[in-house]
Scaffold this motif. Structure first.
Motif, short mmCIF file in Angstrom:
data_model
loop_
_atom_site.label_atom_id
_atom_site.label_comp_id
_atom_site.label_asym_id
_atom_site.label_seq_id
_atom_site.Cartn_x
_atom_site.Cartn_y
_atom_site.Cartn_z
N THR A 37 25.01 -26.23 130.70
CA THR A 37 23.40 -26.38 130.38
C THR A 37 22.93 -25.01 130.53
OG1 THR A 37 23.89 -28.79 130.83
CG2 THR A 37 21.50 -27.72 130.86
N LEU A 38 23.09 -24.29 131.70
CA LEU A 38 22.52 -23.11 132.01
C LEU A 38 22.96 -21.92 131.02
CD1 LEU A 38 22.95 -22.87 135.87
CD2 LEU A 38 20.80 -23.35 134.85
N LEU A 39 24.13 -22.02 130.62
CA LEU A 39 24.47 -21.06 129.68
C LEU A 39 23.96 -21.24 128.12
CD1 LEU A 39 28.50 -20.57 130.53
CD2 LEU A 39 26.59 -19.01 131.28
N ALA A 40 24.15 -22.49 128.00
CA ALA A 40 23.64 -23.13 126.57
C ALA A 40 21.78 -22.47 126.32
CB ALA A 40 23.57 -24.45 126.40
N TYR A 41 21.13 -22.57 127.55
CA TYR A 41 19.98 -22.28 127.67
C TYR A 41 19.78 -20.67 126.97
CZ TYR A 41 15.00 -21.32 129.13
OH TYR A 41 13.89 -20.85 129.20
N GLU A 42 20.40 -20.00 127.45
CA GLU A 42 20.54 -18.54 127.03
C GLU A 42 21.24 -18.57 125.58
OE1 GLU A 42 18.86 -16.04 128.47
OE2 GLU A 42 18.32 -17.26 130.12
N ALA A 43 22.24 -19.21 125.20
CA ALA A 43 22.99 -18.95 124.00
C ALA A 43 22.16 -19.70 123.03
CB ALA A 43 24.06 -19.91 124.21
N THR A 44 21.22 -20.46 123.09
CA THR A 44 20.15 -20.99 122.20
C THR A 44 18.91 -20.42 122.00
OG1 THR A 44 19.38 -22.92 123.43
CG2 THR A 44 21.10 -23.33 122.10
N ARG A 45 18.94 -19.20 122.55
CA ARG A 45 17.46 -18.37 122.25
C ARG A 45 17.09 -17.94 120.80
NH1 ARG A 45 14.76 -16.19 126.33
NH2 ARG A 45 15.79 -16.39 128.61
N GLU A 46 18.05 -17.96 119.79
CA GLU A 46 17.92 -17.59 118.67
C GLU A 46 18.19 -18.93 117.73
OE1 GLU A 46 19.98 -14.04 117.19
OE2 GLU A 46 18.92 -13.09 118.89
N VAL A 47 18.03 -20.26 118.26
CA VAL A 47 18.39 -21.36 117.32
C VAL A 47 17.13 -21.09 116.45
CG1 VAL A 47 16.95 -22.90 119.16
CG2 VAL A 47 18.69 -23.78 117.31
N ARG A 48 17.37 -21.49 115.17
CA ARG A 48 16.38 -21.50 114.23
C ARG A 48 15.21 -22.73 114.32
NH1 ARG A 48 20.83 -19.88 110.54
NH2 ARG A 48 20.92 -22.02 110.21
N VAL A 49 14.03 -22.38 114.37
CA VAL A 49 12.95 -23.33 114.45
C VAL A 49 11.93 -23.08 113.33
CG1 VAL A 49 13.10 -23.68 116.58
CG2 VAL A 49 11.64 -22.00 115.98
N GLU A 50 11.19 -23.96 112.88
CA GLU A 50 10.16 -23.87 111.88
C GLU A 50 8.87 -24.45 112.44
OE1 GLU A 50 11.36 -26.22 108.61
OE2 GLU A 50 11.11 -27.99 109.58
N PRO A 51 7.59 -24.00 112.22
CA PRO A 51 6.42 -24.59 112.56
C PRO A 51 6.01 -26.08 112.33
CG PRO A 51 5.87 -22.47 111.40
CD PRO A 51 7.27 -22.84 111.19
N HIS A 52 5.70 -26.56 113.29
CA HIS A 52 5.43 -28.23 113.13
C HIS A 52 4.16 -28.52 113.53
CE1 HIS A 52 6.64 -32.42 112.81
NE2 HIS A 52 6.25 -32.59 114.10
N PRO A 53 3.10 -29.12 112.73
CA PRO A 53 1.89 -29.57 113.57
C PRO A 53 2.01 -30.86 114.39
CG PRO A 53 2.23 -30.04 111.00
CD PRO A 53 3.22 -29.49 111.34
N LEU A 66 13.37 -27.67 115.45
CA LEU A 66 14.45 -27.22 114.82
C LEU A 66 14.60 -27.45 113.47
CD1 LEU A 66 17.35 -28.41 117.30
CD2 LEU A 66 16.06 -26.30 117.36
N THR A 67 15.11 -26.31 112.52
CA THR A 67 14.93 -26.42 111.29
C THR A 67 16.34 -27.15 110.66
OG1 THR A 67 16.22 -24.58 110.97
CG2 THR A 67 14.00 -24.25 111.13
N SER A 68 16.50 -27.63 109.31
CA SER A 68 17.50 -28.11 108.87
C SER A 68 18.28 -26.94 107.94
CB SER A 68 17.21 -29.33 107.82
OG SER A 68 16.74 -30.36 108.60
N PRO A 69 19.56 -27.09 107.94
CA PRO A 69 20.39 -28.02 108.57
C PRO A 69 20.43 -28.04 110.03
CG PRO A 69 21.64 -26.34 107.59
CD PRO A 69 20.15 -25.78 107.26
N LYS A 70 20.81 -28.93 110.80
CA LYS A 70 21.00 -29.09 112.37
C LYS A 70 21.99 -28.17 112.70
CE LYS A 70 19.16 -33.87 112.48
NZ LYS A 70 19.56 -35.19 112.84
#
Length: 211
Positions: A37-53, A66-70
């Motif tokens: 879980t600690l490593l995953a926190y760092e590994a997902t720094r560039e996971v793709r996201v999109e704006p969401h109101p 998080l954007t699609s595709p997941k």
């Protein structure tokens, strides 16, 4: 290939306990779960996201989702299963695939014996879970398998890595392939049997026993 070694007191503390030969399997599984879980926190720094109101109790604002595709999480059987819960705890909406690979102890070459993955991974971010990056053969074979199916971004999360394995992965994937290795530590070397030194032993056996 990019390498990210996570230097953090909690990571070092948990890794030290994992290395200890007196740590029993139930404790080893819990520590591996927490460390992932600690490593995953760092590994997902560039996971793709999109704006969401969203509307908060006070006022509207814009966050992200998080954007699609997941993203898809792929543990390498069997030892990678011990890392799965820690990863999906951080990415609960990710899909999960499975890849079974075995290393010939004589040739140290990896072969695929099981696959539970989508045929088309086009545009997907993939997180590969494999506790030990030793010779690099298993990880190279797994990443090639994913890239051939269209994955565009592969991040491998490993508890430990050896310099020899890192160089094998680095030489296999140049700057044209978006491949990242995230690990808690890079150890000294491999021994004559392809085990990481000082390492922590066989991760699969320590997670699940000798079968």
């Amino acid at each position: 290939m990019r390498l990210s070694v996570i230097e953090h007191p909690l990571v070092a503390h948990k890794l030290t306990a994992l290395r200890d030969a007196t740590t029993d399997s139930p404790t080893f599984r819990r520590l591996a779960d927490e460390l992932v879980t600690l490593l995953a926190y760092e590994a997902t720094r560039e996971v793709r996201v999109e704006p969401h109101p969203v509307n908060t109790p006070v006022a509207p604002t814009t966050g992200v989702r998080l954007t699609s595709p997941k993203p898809i999480v792929v543990p390498i059987l069997r030892a990678g299963l011990g890392m799965l819960d820690g990863m999906v705890r951080l990415l609960p909406t990710a899909e999960v695939g499975f890849l079974g690979m075995i290393r010939d102890e004589t040739t140290l070459q990896a072969t695929t014996y099981a696959n539970r993955l989508p045929d088309d991974l086009s545009g997907r971010q993939v997180y590969v879970l494999d506790p030990m990056l030793a010779t690099g053969g298993t990880l190279v074979a797994a990443v090639e398998y994913l890239l051939e199916r269209g994955a565009v971004d592969v991040t491998a999360i490993c508890l430990l890595a050896a310099p020899e394995g890192i160089e094998v992965v680095r030489s296999a994937f140049d700057e044209h392939a978006h491949v990242t290795v995230v690990t808690a530590a890079v150890d000294e070397r491999l021994d004559e049997n392809g085990y990481i030194v000082p390492g922590l032993g066989d991760a699969g056996d320590r997670l699940y026993g000798v079968v």
